[in-house]
Scaffold this motif. Structure first.
Motif, mmCIF file in Angstrom:
data_model
loop_
_atom_site.group_PDB
_atom_site.id
_atom_site.type_symbol
_atom_site.label_atom_id
_atom_site.label_comp_id
_atom_site.label_asym_id
_atom_site.label_seq_id
_atom_site.Cartn_x
_atom_site.Cartn_y
_atom_site.Cartn_z
ATOM 1 N N LEU A 48 0.638 -1.114 -0.353
ATOM 2 C CA LEU A 48 0.191 0.102 0.113
ATOM 3 C C LEU A 48 0.554 0.969 0.301
ATOM 4 O O LEU A 48 1.952 0.767 0.880
ATOM 5 C CB LEU A 48 -0.944 0.138 1.018
ATOM 6 C CG LEU A 48 -1.764 -1.035 1.793
ATOM 7 C CD1 LEU A 48 -2.704 -1.640 2.869
ATOM 8 C CD2 LEU A 48 -2.224 -1.534 0.166
ATOM 9 N N ALA B 29 -5.133 6.188 2.412
ATOM 10 C CA ALA B 29 -6.410 6.118 1.613
ATOM 11 C C ALA B 29 -6.806 4.710 1.312
ATOM 12 O O ALA B 29 -7.453 4.295 -0.085
ATOM 13 C CB ALA B 29 -6.627 6.776 0.409
ATOM 14 N N TYR B 30 -7.049 3.823 1.774
ATOM 15 C CA TYR B 30 -7.367 2.212 1.616
ATOM 16 C C TYR B 30 -8.667 2.179 2.566
ATOM 17 O O TYR B 30 -8.912 2.077 3.767
ATOM 18 C CB TYR B 30 -6.281 1.353 1.809
ATOM 19 C CG TYR B 30 -5.350 1.406 0.499
ATOM 20 C CD1 TYR B 30 -5.309 1.337 -0.399
ATOM 21 C CD2 TYR B 30 -3.801 2.720 0.825
ATOM 22 C CE1 TYR B 30 -4.298 1.584 -1.611
ATOM 23 C CE2 TYR B 30 -3.198 2.229 0.013
ATOM 24 C CZ TYR B 30 -3.357 2.447 -1.646
ATOM 25 O OH TYR B 30 -2.255 1.968 -2.477
ATOM 26 N N ASP C 175 -8.417 0.245 -2.222
ATOM 27 C CA ASP C 175 -8.498 1.786 -2.798
ATOM 28 C C ASP C 175 -10.330 2.153 -2.585
ATOM 29 O O ASP C 175 -10.876 1.095 -2.395
ATOM 30 C CB ASP C 175 -8.138 2.514 -3.885
ATOM 31 C CG ASP C 175 -8.459 1.930 -4.827
ATOM 32 O OD1 ASP C 175 -9.191 1.386 -5.233
ATOM 33 O OD2 ASP C 175 -7.728 1.859 -6.060
ATOM 34 N N GLU C 176 -10.209 3.423 -2.495
ATOM 35 C CA GLU C 176 -11.892 3.439 -2.643
ATOM 36 C C GLU C 176 -12.580 3.400 -3.866
ATOM 37 O O GLU C 176 -13.971 3.292 -4.114
ATOM 38 C CB GLU C 176 -12.262 5.189 -2.623
ATOM 39 C CG GLU C 176 -11.770 5.719 -1.216
ATOM 40 C CD GLU C 176 -11.311 7.458 -1.023
ATOM 41 O OE1 GLU C 176 -12.646 7.996 -0.220
ATOM 42 O OE2 GLU C 176 -11.035 7.593 -1.065
ATOM 43 N N ILE D 104 -11.675 4.650 5.295
ATOM 44 C CA ILE D 104 -10.768 5.916 5.254
ATOM 45 C C ILE D 104 -10.650 6.110 7.213
ATOM 46 O O ILE D 104 -11.356 7.286 7.293
ATOM 47 C CB ILE D 104 -10.718 6.331 4.128
ATOM 48 C CG1 ILE D 104 -10.600 5.092 3.729
ATOM 49 C CG2 ILE D 104 -9.407 7.306 4.572
ATOM 50 C CD1 ILE D 104 -11.034 5.839 1.620
#
Length: 143
Positions: free
Chosen positions: A14, A18-19, A40-41, A143
């Protein structure tokens, strides 16, 4: 417009923080667990509305636990989402926290790379089924 939808199973892969983390079992006060998977988003947007529909009090930024009793419902809805993508009948993402423009953008991304989106769902379904055999809840660490 293909996007790289991906599930990570090694926290060392990573970049940044932001995961979304999927932790088998209860949250133990620690993030970036070795037995977790991460996305991720954009990848999470493939099915975030499914999570929101079955997890009371869901918040994209909170840590929430999906009880073991709801795992079969989640699996059913993920399979349904896979069929919707395959048949291109994915016209309405129901996430309440997204604007209509964001929802349309998500659907376009998914349909632009159907194969990758369906592979993410297949991987996630297999991972959840394996976790389910251990009778564990699923913690979703936002997140």
């Amino acid at each position: 417009m293909p996007t790289e939808f991906k599930i990570y199973d090694d926290p060392n892969e990573l970049e940044g923080t932001a995961y979304i983390e999927f932790l088998p079992g209860r949250y133990n006060g620690k993030c970036w667990n070795e037995n977790s998977i991460f996305m991720d988003e954009t990848t999470f947007s493939i099915f975030e509305d499914v999570i929101e529909s079955i997890l009371e009090g869901y918040d994209h930024y909170a840590f929430k636990e999906l009880p073991e009793t709801k795992i079969p419902i989640l699996l059913h809805l993920l399979e349904q989402r896979k069929r919707e993508i395959f048949n291109e009948t994915l016209f309405n993402i129901t996430l309440t926290s997204y604007s209509e423009v964001q929802k349309e953008w998500i659907v376009k991304l998914i349909l632009a790379d159907k194969k990758a989106a369906m592979e993410v769902l297949e991987t996630l379904i297999a991972w959840i089924q394996n976790m389910q055999k251990q009778n564990l809840p699923l913690s979703i660490l936002g997140i």
